[in-house]
Scaffold this active site. Structure first.
Site, PDB file in Angstrom:
ATOM      1  N   GLY A 112       0.571  -6.475  -3.740  1.00 51.84           N
ATOM      2  CA  GLY A 112       0.409  -7.838  -3.215  1.00 51.84           C
ATOM      3  C   GLY A 112      -1.056  -8.199  -2.974  1.00 51.84           C
ATOM      4  N   GLU A 135       3.528  -1.034  -8.004  1.00 51.21           N
ATOM      5  CA  GLU A 135       4.911  -1.234  -7.541  1.00 51.21           C
ATOM      6  C   GLU A 135       5.921  -0.331  -8.237  1.00 51.21           C
ATOM      7  OE1 GLU A 135       2.738  -3.636  -8.004  1.00 51.21           O
ATOM      8  OE2 GLU A 135       2.954  -5.208  -6.490  1.00 51.21           O
TER       9      GLU A 135
HETATM   10  N1  COA Z   1       1.976  -0.981   3.462  1.00 53.70           N
HETATM   11  C1  COA Z   1       2.018  -0.480   4.699  1.00 53.70           C
HETATM   12  N2  COA Z   1       1.069   0.305   5.201  1.00 53.70           N
HETATM   13  C2  COA Z   1       0.025   0.609   4.410  1.00 53.70           C
HETATM   14  C3  COA Z   1      -0.087   0.131   3.114  1.00 53.70           C
HETATM   15  C4  COA Z   1       0.961  -0.700   2.636  1.00 53.70           C
HETATM   16  N3  COA Z   1       0.943  -1.238   1.410  1.00 53.70           N
HETATM   17  N4  COA Z   1      -1.210   0.619   2.559  1.00 53.70           N
HETATM   18  C5  COA Z   1      -1.786   1.374   3.510  1.00 53.70           C
HETATM   19  N5  COA Z   1      -1.051   1.368   4.616  1.00 53.70           N
HETATM   20  C6  COA Z   1      -1.319   2.060   5.877  1.00 53.70           C
HETATM   21  C7  COA Z   1      -1.006   3.549   5.798  1.00 53.70           C
HETATM   22  O1  COA Z   1       0.376   3.755   5.983  1.00 53.70           O
HETATM   23  C8  COA Z   1      -1.850   4.084   6.905  1.00 53.70           C
HETATM   24  O2  COA Z   1      -1.211   3.793   8.132  1.00 53.70           O
HETATM   25  P1  COA Z   1      -1.144   4.939   9.303  1.00 53.70           P
HETATM   26  O3  COA Z   1      -2.594   5.222   9.633  1.00 53.70           O
HETATM   27  O4  COA Z   1      -0.419   4.273  10.402  1.00 53.70           O
HETATM   28  O5  COA Z   1      -0.460   6.107   8.706  1.00 53.70           O
HETATM   29  C9  COA Z   1      -3.091   3.216   6.860  1.00 53.70           C
HETATM   30  O6  COA Z   1      -2.711   2.018   6.164  1.00 53.70           O
HETATM   31  C10 COA Z   1      -4.241   3.849   6.102  1.00 53.70           C
HETATM   32  O7  COA Z   1      -3.783   4.205   4.818  1.00 53.70           O
HETATM   33  P2  COA Z   1      -3.914   5.681   4.195  1.00 53.70           P
HETATM   34  O8  COA Z   1      -2.834   5.848   3.171  1.00 53.70           O
HETATM   35  O9  COA Z   1      -3.960   6.690   5.292  1.00 53.70           O
HETATM   36  O10 COA Z   1      -5.339   5.580   3.518  1.00 53.70           O
HETATM   37  P3  COA Z   1      -5.856   6.443   2.255  1.00 53.70           P
HETATM   38  O11 COA Z   1      -7.309   6.172   2.160  1.00 53.70           O
HETATM   39  O12 COA Z   1      -5.412   7.862   2.361  1.00 53.70           O
HETATM   40  O13 COA Z   1      -5.121   5.809   0.978  1.00 53.70           O
HETATM   41  C11 COA Z   1      -4.307   4.011  -0.406  1.00 53.70           C
HETATM   42  C12 COA Z   1      -5.386   4.483   0.582  1.00 53.70           C
HETATM   43  C13 COA Z   1      -4.562   2.504  -0.652  1.00 53.70           C
HETATM   44  C14 COA Z   1      -4.439   4.783  -1.725  1.00 53.70           C
HETATM   45  C15 COA Z   1      -2.916   4.225   0.200  1.00 53.70           C
HETATM   46  O14 COA Z   1      -2.884   3.677   1.509  1.00 53.70           O
HETATM   47  C16 COA Z   1      -1.772   3.610  -0.578  1.00 53.70           C
HETATM   48  O15 COA Z   1      -1.397   4.117  -1.624  1.00 53.70           O
HETATM   49  N6  COA Z   1      -1.225   2.469  -0.064  1.00 53.70           N
HETATM   50  C17 COA Z   1      -0.088   1.819  -0.684  1.00 53.70           C
HETATM   51  C18 COA Z   1      -0.528   1.054  -1.907  1.00 53.70           C
HETATM   52  C19 COA Z   1       0.679   0.405  -2.564  1.00 53.70           C
HETATM   53  O16 COA Z   1       1.552   1.048  -3.126  1.00 53.70           O
HETATM   54  N7  COA Z   1       0.696  -0.937  -2.520  1.00 53.70           N
HETATM   55  C20 COA Z   1       1.707  -1.711  -3.171  1.00 53.70           C
HETATM   56  C21 COA Z   1       2.757  -2.104  -2.201  1.00 53.70           C
HETATM   57  S1  COA Z   1       3.981  -3.116  -3.010  1.00 53.70           S
END
Ligand code: COA
Length: 267
Positions: A112, A135
């Protein structure tokens, strides 16, 4: 107006709107989607605002996607409604917004988040940006316009690859693909966005609004974009800005456009 999940800064004719949930990498929960709609409604009516810069708080993320924790237990109807409501309230709303919207992508723009950036009229990115539509790794497909806007911007083959692999591309590749127009350092990102916004404000906002509508018409089913261009070109001749712009040129002076885009027209 103050928001829980957004930060709005107004300076002259430029508004900077920050998605402001940095601890969650600015993930779009329902409350943020609702606030984004409210913020853009306010910006539409505010006659002092000409250009909007959309960015994320912090240096790590623009927006890391829709908030996965909110939709993990949704059923088919709830999933359909999530996409429909989001597209209507935010993504299509921004894409059709009559004032220019620039996305300044300052880190992760995933799911998103990339869809939000793609709703903006154009994008610039910092060199730490990572962009993707992951996704399918979650068992869903992009639902906020990603399957439509990504191929429009980068071509079908690249969009297919990005959506099928769910991988991220870096800022330089995004520029190479035409997904972002400029890449800069994180420090220079907002100054560049402001410079571009400032340059836009020298021009007629009425004409720019008509141009946005005509350009978007090319991407709408059943709409003849060439005809919209003819109509909007013609309408320009009836505006004060046209008188001012042409007279300024003929008199070898700088145009001073006073009128703002109509606030009655909703995107
Ligand atoms: N929805 C909900 N929470 C999210 C999020 C999302 N799309 N992306 C990140 N967060 C949250 C994590 O759960 C984490 O929360 P917490 O500290 O309470 O556990 C916080 O944001 C930090 O993210 P984190 O994953 O610890 O950071 P990172 O540097 O290790 O990784 C990413 C960064 C972007 C690679 C990873 O957060 C990720 O893969 N996010 C999802 C991306 C995704 O699939 N988006 C499409 C959704 S349709």
């Amino acid at each position: 107006m103050t928001f829980e999940n957004l930060k709005l800064e107004l300076s002259g004719k430029i508004a900077k709107l920050f998605i402001n949930r940095p601890k969650k990498l600015n993930a779009l929960n329902r409350a943020t989607i609702d606030e984004l709609h409210q913020a853009f409604e306010i910006l539409l009516k505010d006659e002092d605002v000409a250009v909007i810069i959309l960015t994320g708080s912090g240096e790590k993320a623009f927006v890391a996607g829709a908030d996965i924790s909110e939709f993990a237990d949704y059923d088919v109807k709830e999933g359909t409604d999530l996409a429909a409501k989001g597209q209507e309230l935010v993504f299509d709303y921004i894409a059709n917004f009559p004032k220019p919207v620039i996305a300044a992508v300052n880190g992760f723009a995933l799911g998103g988040g990339l869809e939000l950036a793609m709703s903006a009229h154009f994008r610039i990115a910092s060199d730490n940006a990572r962009l993707g539509l992951p996704e399918t790794s979650l068992g869903v497909i992009p639902g906020y316009g990603g399957t439509q806007r990504l191929p429009q911007l980068v071509g079908k083959g690249r969009a297919m690859e990005m959506i099928m692999t769910g991988g991220m591309i870096n800022a330089e590749t995004a520029k190479d693909y035409g997904l972002v127009n400029h890449v800069t350092t994180i420090e220079e990102l907002l100054p560049l966005a402001e410079k571009l916004a400032q340059k836009i404000t020298n021009n007629s906002m009425v004409a720019i609004s008509a141009a946005i509508e005509a350009i978007n018409a090319n991407y709408k089913d059943g709409v003849d974009g060439f005809n919209i261009e003819i109509q909007n070109f013609g309408k320009s001749f009836g505006t004060e800005d046209f008188q001012e712009g042409t007279q300024a040129f003929l008199n070898k002076r700088k145009a001073n456009f006073k009128s703002y885009v109509s606030t009655t027209k909703t995107p």
